[in-house]
Design a protein around this motif. Structure first.
Motif, PDB file in Angstrom:
ATOM      1  N   UNK A  92       0.839  -1.206   0.000  1.00 31.24           N
ATOM      2  CA  UNK A  92       0.000   0.000   0.000  1.00 31.24           C
ATOM      3  C   UNK A  92       0.872   1.253   0.000  1.00 31.24           C
ATOM      4  N   UNK A  93       1.914   1.239   0.807  1.00 30.20           N
ATOM      5  CA  UNK A  93       2.840   2.370   0.818  1.00 30.20           C
ATOM      6  C   UNK A  93       3.488   2.557  -0.546  1.00 30.20           C
ATOM      7  N   UNK A  94       3.902   1.463  -1.145  1.00 35.45           N
ATOM      8  CA  UNK A  94       4.560   1.525  -2.444  1.00 35.45           C
ATOM      9  C   UNK A  94       3.678   2.121  -3.515  1.00 35.45           C
ATOM     10  N   UNK A  95       2.374   1.779  -3.499  1.00 35.38           N
ATOM     11  CA  UNK A  95       1.469   2.319  -4.520  1.00 35.38           C
ATOM     12  C   UNK A  95       1.326   3.820  -4.401  1.00 35.38           C
ATOM     13  N   UNK A  96       1.362   4.363  -3.182  1.00 41.70           N
ATOM     14  CA  UNK A  96       1.188   5.798  -2.987  1.00 41.70           C
ATOM     15  C   UNK A  96       2.502   6.560  -3.043  1.00 41.70           C
ATOM     16  N   UNK A  97       3.594   5.865  -2.935  1.00 46.01           N
ATOM     17  CA  UNK A  97       4.895   6.542  -3.043  1.00 46.01           C
ATOM     18  C   UNK A  97       5.372   6.613  -4.479  1.00 46.01           C
ATOM     19  N   UNK A  98       4.749   5.839  -5.364  1.00 42.43           N
ATOM     20  CA  UNK A  98       5.193   5.798  -6.765  1.00 42.43           C
ATOM     21  C   UNK A  98       4.949   7.126  -7.455  1.00 42.43           C
TER      22      UNK A  98
END
Length: 209
Positions: A203-209
């Motif tokens: 979830x963090x990765x999707x929003x940090x992209x």
């Protein structure tokens, strides 16, 4: 005396060759084509475009300037009206391919002048309205794409990368309540991270992209 086609190409589906073909199909005999590629009629007035400047330099009294429609000259009411009037003051005849409109400064009949000036104002206003509609449509499209992207990414995580890492690091040393106090997260959030750390990191990765 020469006939020059001015073509403004702002998108990939427009070409100066296509605009010349349209003009010649309408009966114009084109001596030269002056084109500005990748130039917006909304943000850049004709006199500030690279080839627009050249156009002002080369047109002489008696020459004919052909445009597909007045929106090629610009998308601003003030810019379009002043541009056409400036060319007419110089003795240049401005003609459009669409609707075969002619704007000639040599006209002296008051009625014809009134009709001509009214048409200039109407067409310039229409060009600006179309430009504004296009800009609003683009903004709506961008917003829609952003909303779709947000939906794909799912709900924004209620924790940061730093908080996530603290939960992972401290889980072997202290309890959930202590971690919650240290990070400022709720106990439920800490539990979710500990129960499914892979999902939390994704979830963090999707929003940090």
């Amino acid at each position: 005396m020469q006939t020059i086609l001015y073509a403004r190409v702002s998108t990939a589906d427009q070409t100066s060759a296509h605009q010349r073909t349209q003009a010649e199909a309408a009966g114009f005999k084109i001596d030269a084509v002056i084109a500005d590629d990748g130039v917006s009629g909304v943000s850049t007035i004709l006199a500030e475009r690279p080839q627009g400047k050249r156009l002002f330099d080369m047109l002489r009294r008696g020459d004919v300037l052909v445009v597909r429609w007045v929106d090629r000259l610009g998308r601003s009411y003030a810019d379009v009206t002043e541009t056409i009037r400036e060319f007419m003051r110089r003795g240049v005849i401005v003609r459009t391919v669409i609707n075969n409109m002619t704007f000639d400064g040599a006209t002296t009949d008051p009625v014809q002048m009134a009709v001509r000036d009214a048409l200039i104002g109407f067409m310039a206003a229409t060009a600006q309205a179309q430009g504004e509609a296009t800009r609003e449509a683009q903004k709506a499209g961008i917003a829609h794409a952003r909303d779709r992207a947000d939906a794909y990414r799912g709900r924004r995580p209620s924790f940061t990368r730093e908080q996530f890492q603290t939960v992972r690091d401290r889980s072997e040393l202290v309890g959930v309540s202590e971690i919650a106090r240290e990070t400022g997260l709720s106990r439920q959030t800490v539990y979710r991270i500990l129960q499914s750390p892979a999902d939390a990191e994704a979830a963090l990765g999707r929003w940090e992209a």
